[in-house]
Design an enzyme around this catalytic site. Sequence first.
Site, PDB file in Angstrom:
ATOM      1  N   HIS A 132      -3.402  55.676  43.025  1.00  0.00           N
ATOM      2  CA  HIS A 132      -3.385  54.208  42.779  1.00  0.00           C
ATOM      3  C   HIS A 132      -4.704  53.717  42.948  1.00  0.00           C
ATOM      4  O   HIS A 132      -5.449  54.455  43.999  1.00  0.00           O
ATOM      5  CB  HIS A 132      -2.526  53.591  43.750  1.00  0.00           C
ATOM      6  CG  HIS A 132      -2.182  52.351  43.378  1.00  0.00           C
ATOM      7  ND1 HIS A 132      -3.246  51.220  43.584  1.00  0.00           N
ATOM      8  CD2 HIS A 132      -1.354  51.649  42.491  1.00  0.00           C
ATOM      9  CE1 HIS A 132      -2.813  50.216  43.028  1.00  0.00           C
ATOM     10  NE2 HIS A 132      -1.500  50.299  42.386  1.00  0.00           N
ATOM     11  N   GLY A 183       3.248  43.029  42.985  1.00  0.00           N
ATOM     12  CA  GLY A 183       3.875  41.890  43.489  1.00  0.00           C
ATOM     13  C   GLY A 183       5.436  41.412  42.936  1.00  0.00           C
ATOM     14  O   GLY A 183       6.174  40.855  43.695  1.00  0.00           O
ATOM     15  N   GLY A 218      -2.333  42.536  40.167  1.00  0.00           N
ATOM     16  CA  GLY A 218      -2.693  41.376  40.960  1.00  0.00           C
ATOM     17  C   GLY A 218      -3.459  40.251  40.273  1.00  0.00           C
ATOM     18  O   GLY A 218      -3.408  39.215  41.355  1.00  0.00           O
ATOM     19  N   TRP A 227       5.661  48.805  46.344  1.00  0.00           N
ATOM     20  CA  TRP A 227       5.804  47.611  47.388  1.00  0.00           C
ATOM     21  C   TRP A 227       4.361  47.548  47.906  1.00  0.00           C
ATOM     22  O   TRP A 227       4.107  46.535  48.781  1.00  0.00           O
ATOM     23  CB  TRP A 227       6.706  47.875  48.433  1.00  0.00           C
ATOM     24  CG  TRP A 227       8.349  47.836  47.840  1.00  0.00           C
ATOM     25  CD1 TRP A 227       8.655  47.316  46.770  1.00  0.00           C
ATOM     26  CD2 TRP A 227       9.353  48.135  48.756  1.00  0.00           C
ATOM     27  NE1 TRP A 227      10.176  47.225  46.743  1.00  0.00           N
ATOM     28  CE2 TRP A 227      10.478  47.823  47.954  1.00  0.00           C
ATOM     29  CE3 TRP A 227       9.654  48.536  49.999  1.00  0.00           C
ATOM     30  CZ2 TRP A 227      11.844  47.819  48.291  1.00  0.00           C
ATOM     31  CZ3 TRP A 227      10.903  48.684  50.425  1.00  0.00           C
ATOM     32  CH2 TRP A 227      11.961  48.266  49.757  1.00  0.00           C
ATOM     33  N   LYS A 228       3.651  48.544  47.814  1.00  0.00           N
ATOM     34  CA  LYS A 228       2.297  48.425  48.408  1.00  0.00           C
ATOM     35  C   LYS A 228       2.397  48.249  50.181  1.00  0.00           C
ATOM     36  O   LYS A 228       3.477  49.003  50.595  1.00  0.00           O
ATOM     37  CB  LYS A 228       1.326  47.266  47.775  1.00  0.00           C
ATOM     38  CG  LYS A 228       1.250  47.434  46.275  1.00  0.00           C
ATOM     39  CD  LYS A 228       0.084  46.776  45.820  1.00  0.00           C
ATOM     40  CE  LYS A 228       0.280  47.020  44.129  1.00  0.00           C
ATOM     41  NZ  LYS A 228      -0.883  46.163  43.546  1.00  0.00           N
TER      42      LYS A 228
HETATM   43  P1  PGA Z   1       0.873  44.134  40.419  1.00  0.00           P
HETATM   44  O1  PGA Z   1       0.363  45.364  40.902  1.00  0.00           O
HETATM   45  O2  PGA Z   1       2.074  44.228  39.604  1.00  0.00           O
HETATM   46  O3  PGA Z   1       0.861  43.387  41.642  1.00  0.00           O
HETATM   47  O4  PGA Z   1      -0.342  43.607  39.456  1.00  0.00           O
HETATM   48  C1  PGA Z   1       0.784  46.687  40.239  1.00  0.00           C
HETATM   49  C2  PGA Z   1       0.142  47.912  40.695  1.00  0.00           C
HETATM   50  O5  PGA Z   1      -0.863  47.876  41.328  1.00  0.00           O
HETATM   51  O6  PGA Z   1       1.009  49.010  40.825  1.00  0.00           O
END
Ligand code: PGA
Length: 257
Positions: A100, A236, A174, A9-10
Amino acid sequence: MNKIIAANWKMNPGTAAEASALAEGVLNGMTAELRKNTSVILAAPFVYLRDLAMLWERRRERHVVLAAQNMFWAEKGAYTGEISPAMLADSGIRTVIIGHSERRRYGGETDELINQKIIAAFKHKFRVILCVGEQNKDEAFEVLEQEITADLAGVGKAQLQNLMIAYEPIWAIGSGAPDTPQDSAQKMLYIRRLIAKKANAKAAFAVPVLYGGSVTEKNARDFLQEEHIDGVLVGGASLKPQSFLAIIAAGAPEALH
Ligand code: PGA
């Protein structure tokens, strides 16, 4: 082995209420079939983990695994702003993402620090998702070798059974421009060769290797169909229950054949 579908989810969503609603949306959509045939992980921001762990208790949720997105290596003490493995364990968390690329980039994390965190995580019996991947496409193999060697220095064979590796090319995160499933499968094989060199072939094939970077409900199946891709780490597209559930469904065996 079930395909592993992990949500990162960041720094989202913005409130605890939204975090609970997102988690419940995912749990409510997990059919008995999906529970049996996929392994699902949700990595949420620290401040939501306790609430979510309580929600898991209330719902007697045993299948979907809650994870943290980071942890510190020390046990306790003068480390302002950090969270220890023991604190996470006390909140019921036993799985953690380490290294990460956003922490490497914005948090200045070096391979040396990541290595200390991994060693501490294994000492506390955590399962670790180690993230690796290159910034420039043509440096993929060099970067993988350098990161994996440094990040896993001093990690014993027995501990590898608690390790997952996420190959996340930074240019694909992203960006809406993922790696191709075929090219990323080559990187997975290379990662396995590195683990085999460190331990042995059996260990190398036992470590789940995930792909991450612009995975969506449209392309998830293409990645999950690859024999050498054991799962996906989704940023995302994990923020909406429907799209994350569609990605989970893409990892179920009936979707793959
Ligand atoms: P993303 O991110 O699916 O939004 O590209 C993946 C991640 O950084 O783990």
